[in-house]
Design an enzyme around this catalytic site. Structure first.
Site, mmCIF file in Angstrom:
data_model
loop_
_atom_site.group_PDB
_atom_site.id
_atom_site.type_symbol
_atom_site.label_atom_id
_atom_site.label_comp_id
_atom_site.label_asym_id
_atom_site.label_seq_id
_atom_site.Cartn_x
_atom_site.Cartn_y
_atom_site.Cartn_z
ATOM 1 N N GLU A 1 -3.219 7.004 -4.472
ATOM 2 C CA GLU A 1 -2.997 5.815 -3.651
ATOM 3 C C GLU A 1 -2.976 4.583 -4.530
ATOM 4 O O GLU A 1 -3.730 4.475 -5.507
ATOM 5 C CB GLU A 1 -4.098 5.692 -2.596
ATOM 6 C CG GLU A 1 -3.875 4.579 -1.602
ATOM 7 C CD GLU A 1 -4.707 4.741 -0.344
ATOM 8 O OE1 GLU A 1 -4.675 3.842 0.505
ATOM 9 O OE2 GLU A 1 -5.391 5.778 -0.208
ATOM 10 N N GLU B 1 -13.164 8.670 8.382
ATOM 11 C CA GLU B 1 -12.200 8.760 7.293
ATOM 12 C C GLU B 1 -12.994 8.956 6.004
ATOM 13 O O GLU B 1 -13.903 8.189 5.713
ATOM 14 C CB GLU B 1 -11.383 7.474 7.215
ATOM 15 C CG GLU B 1 -10.309 7.475 6.126
ATOM 16 C CD GLU B 1 -9.630 6.124 6.011
ATOM 17 O OE1 GLU B 1 -8.446 6.090 5.651
ATOM 18 O OE2 GLU B 1 -10.293 5.085 6.274
ATOM 19 N N TYR C 1 -8.792 13.373 0.329
ATOM 20 C CA TYR C 1 -8.788 12.458 1.469
ATOM 21 C C TYR C 1 -8.633 13.237 2.763
ATOM 22 O O TYR C 1 -8.001 14.295 2.793
ATOM 23 C CB TYR C 1 -7.609 11.503 1.308
ATOM 24 C CG TYR C 1 -7.307 10.649 2.521
ATOM 25 C CD1 TYR C 1 -8.006 9.477 2.756
ATOM 26 C CD2 TYR C 1 -6.313 11.013 3.419
ATOM 27 C CE1 TYR C 1 -7.734 8.687 3.859
ATOM 28 C CE2 TYR C 1 -6.024 10.226 4.530
ATOM 29 C CZ TYR C 1 -6.733 9.066 4.742
ATOM 30 O OH TYR C 1 -6.464 8.296 5.835
ATOM 31 N N TYR D 1 -13.296 9.951 1.672
ATOM 32 C CA TYR D 1 -12.691 9.930 0.342
ATOM 33 C C TYR D 1 -13.666 10.548 -0.653
ATOM 34 O O TYR D 1 -14.853 10.233 -0.639
ATOM 35 C CB TYR D 1 -12.415 8.492 -0.118
ATOM 36 C CG TYR D 1 -11.331 7.769 0.627
ATOM 37 C CD1 TYR D 1 -10.039 7.698 0.110
ATOM 38 C CD2 TYR D 1 -11.586 7.147 1.845
ATOM 39 C CE1 TYR D 1 -9.034 7.022 0.782
ATOM 40 C CE2 TYR D 1 -10.591 6.469 2.529
ATOM 41 C CZ TYR D 1 -9.315 6.410 1.990
ATOM 42 O OH TYR D 1 -8.324 5.737 2.661
ATOM 43 N N ASN E 1 0.865 -1.175 0.000
ATOM 44 C CA ASN E 1 0.000 0.000 0.000
ATOM 45 C C ASN E 1 0.902 1.225 0.000
ATOM 46 O O ASN E 1 1.866 1.291 0.764
ATOM 47 C CB ASN E 1 -0.895 -0.019 1.240
ATOM 48 C CG ASN E 1 -2.043 0.972 1.204
ATOM 49 O OD1 ASN E 1 -2.667 1.228 2.220
ATOM 50 N ND2 ASN E 1 -2.348 1.539 0.048
#
Length: 611
Positions: free
Chosen positions: A212, A122, A113, A124, A73
């Site tokens: 990402e 969180e 983000y 997005y 990641n």
């Protein structure tokens, strides 16, 4: 979905009412190869990876280039980190004007983000992606922002890495229905639309343009990244930000807003555009552009044509302080219910299945219970979910084709708390043998991959799934945000697992507070108890307790926690005995429908729908 190993990264030192992050004097570009955070040209930046080959070249202003390969990641971003003390409303409008040469090879996405605190979320806003469109599952609804359509998803993470350590938190995604790699992302408009969908945001910690990748390779040249804070929104409502209506208005607005009111959509009206009455009623611009009702008989109203006689009505508002504010709804001069606001945080509340007159009707929002300790602030009012029956209003409790049962027909509902567990399957075996249904009140933290097949079996058998909190702690002592989280985490876990929308809530230990009523958007259920949580209660005692106390319209409370085998053994006798007494077993929602009762009553906890 991409594995999230999260950090506190990102961002910058932007200030003032309208601010464009400046592109300062050009310097020699710096290239990073390993994990690092910092600040450059007024932007905070971060490269983070768990392993693999990465590089990030910091260009002027918000621009950067990055590439990755053989990674687990990896994240590359530039944006702003806030001081965690303000909501997005207090910070001002946030937007990104961006352009990216984006070349992912595999799983990746291009997004804005960030995080909020209290609640921990969180978020997005995804404009483009690689081989997989995040985050999977069914969307919560659609919104229109920046000339495009976005699907909104809400998911839960459990004991996962976050900006405050490993814990449970919510993820919110806006994912564009068609890919875009340049243009504007009006972040604040997404926030507004999410809140119209009932998704509450906390204090903003960060916002950044992010590339990402997950177990993939790729390259991105972020040749433009201008972050703006303050000023007016470039996106506006875009035709109503359809998020509050979850996929669009549901018709029945024939005739429109005949008073010329400014509307967010076909079925909503801004409160400041309504007709104002009362000695003190006036406009406000904080915490939103709206209207304040300061004293008894202060009101706003408008005229509306209704083709059908049953609707859900929603009002977004708040109190001016931590005291509970109350606003009555009147249609055609008749009282139809009260909206309650437990504090100064703006929220939507809904009165469901309201029966009212058709044709032109005067709709009023009025304060009648002010004791001098609070003022009511109103943002917008909307309606939907028509019954589809004209002229003669349908009974408020009816849904679809369900009609009240004949007066002599007896119904009862079996319910089970504390699952899902392996004992749940034993309960289902008995129910299936007798072709019976029940309602299961689930504990959110019990929902995991091992329980998915059990939950799907419950749904396939026609059983009802409901919430019994996330941790099974006494919620009557919890704060407003803690109560909301307990309910929303559990409802989201059920929705994400099997796609089931939760309507019912049962409090742990049947312990209920006003704070819970004011912050949990669900029907509160209790039920008749039979001491089946005590191992000392024999099988026959459980059977006798249920059968000797059965009443028409009753909700029976039993338990399917791990190892509660005596209740499983008692269940065949209970079902056979109830059937001999003339009862038909239904779910709790069906019980309300069969008995012709509207369950949506504030501060009501139901044990028998006839009472």
């Amino acid at each position: 979905m991409l594995k999230k190993v999260l950090t506190t990264a990102l961002v910058t030192t932007l200030m003032c009412a309208q601010l464009f992050v400046p592109s300062l004097q050009a310097k020699a570009a710096t290239t990073l190869y390993n994990n690092k955070t910092g600040n450059q040209d007024g932007y905070d930046y971060e490269l983070w990876k768990d392993y693999g080959n990465t590089s990030m070249t910091l260009d002027a202003g918000g621009a950067f280039t990055c590439q990755w390969s053989n990674i687990g990641n990896a994240l590359f971003r530039k944006g702003k980190k806030f001081d965690q003390s303000k909501t997005y409303q207090q910070i001002g409008n946030i937007s990104f004007d961006y352009g990216v040469d984006y070349r992912p090879n595999g799983n990746s996405y291009l997004c804005v983000y960030g995080w909020t605190l209290d609640p921990l979320i969180e978020y997005y806003i995804v404009d483009s992606w690689g081989s997989w469109r995040p985050p999977g599952g069914s969307p919560r609804g659609q919104i229109q922002v920046d000339g495009g359509t976005y699907d909104v998803y809400v998911t839960n993470r459990y004991n996962a890495p976050s900006i405050i350590g490993d814990t449970n938190f919510t993820q919110i995604f806006s994912v564009r229905t068609s890919k875009k790699t340049s243009g504007t992302i009006s972040v604040t408009e997404h926030f507004k639309a999410w809140e119209r969908m009932g998704i509450r945001l906390g204090r903003l910690t960060e916002a950044a343009l992010n590339i990402e990748g997950y177990q993939s390779s790729g390259y991105a040249n972020v040749y433009k990244n201008v972050m703006t804070i303050g000023g007016s929104s470039s996106s506006g409502n875009q035709g109503g930000n359809q998020g509050g209506n979850q996929g669009g208005n549901q018709g029945g607005n024939q005739g429109g807003n005949q008073g010329g009111n400014t509307s967010q959509g076909n079925n909503s009206v801004q409160c400041e555009s309504m007709t104002k009455s009362g000695q003190y009623t006036g406009n406000i611009n904080n915490p939103f552009n709206g209207v304040a009702l300061y004293a008894n008989n202060d009101s706003v109203s408008f005229n509306q044509y209704f083709a059908y006689g049953t609707h859900d009505f929603t009002l977004r508002g708040c109190s001016n302080n931590n005291n509970m504010a109350r606003v009555d709804l009147k249609i055609g001069g008749q009282y139809k219910g009260t909206f309650y606001y437990g504090g100064s945080y703006p929220a939507e509340y809904t009165i469901k299945n309201v029966s009212h007159g058709t044709g032109n009707q005067k709709v009023e929002l009025v304060v009648t219970a002010d004791d001098g300790n609070w003022d009511a602030y109103l943002d917008y009012f909307k309606w939907g979910s028509e019954s589809g029956q004209a002229a003669t209003p349908a009974p408020a409790q009816n849904q679809g084709q369900n009609q009240p049962a004949p007066a002599n027909q007896k119904y009862i509902a079996l319910t089970f708390d504390d699952g899902p567990t392996s004992t749940t399957n034993s309960v289902l075996d008995v129910l299936q043998k007798y072709n019976a249904k029940a309602t299961f009140f689930l504990i959110g933290q019990n929902i995991n991959m091992n329980m998915l097949s059990t939950m799907q079996r419950q749904v396939n058998m026609g059983c009802e799934l409901a919430s019994h909190s996330y941790t099974h702690e006494d919620m009557s002592r919890m704060s407003a945000s803690q109560c909301r989280n307990q309910q929303e985490w559990t409802a989201s876990a059920i929705k994400n697992a099997v796609g089931y929308d939760v309507k019912l809530f049962r409090a742990p230990y049947l312990s209920v507070s006003n704070t819970m009523h004011e912050n949990i958007n669900a029907i509160f259920i209790a039920g008749s108890t039979h001491n089946d949580w005590e191992n000392s209660t024999s099988v026959q005692q459980r059977v006798n307790s249920v059968l000797n106390n059965a009443k028409d319209g009753q909700i029976i409370l039993l338990h399917d926690f791990q190892g509660n085998n005596k209740t499983v053994e008692a269940l065949p006798q209970i079902i056979e005995g109830l059937q001999r007494q003339g009862y038909t077993l239904v779910t709790v929602s069906e019980l309300f429908q069969k008995k012709g009762v509207n369950p949506n009553q504030r501060y009501k906890v139901w044990s028998n729908v006839n009472q």
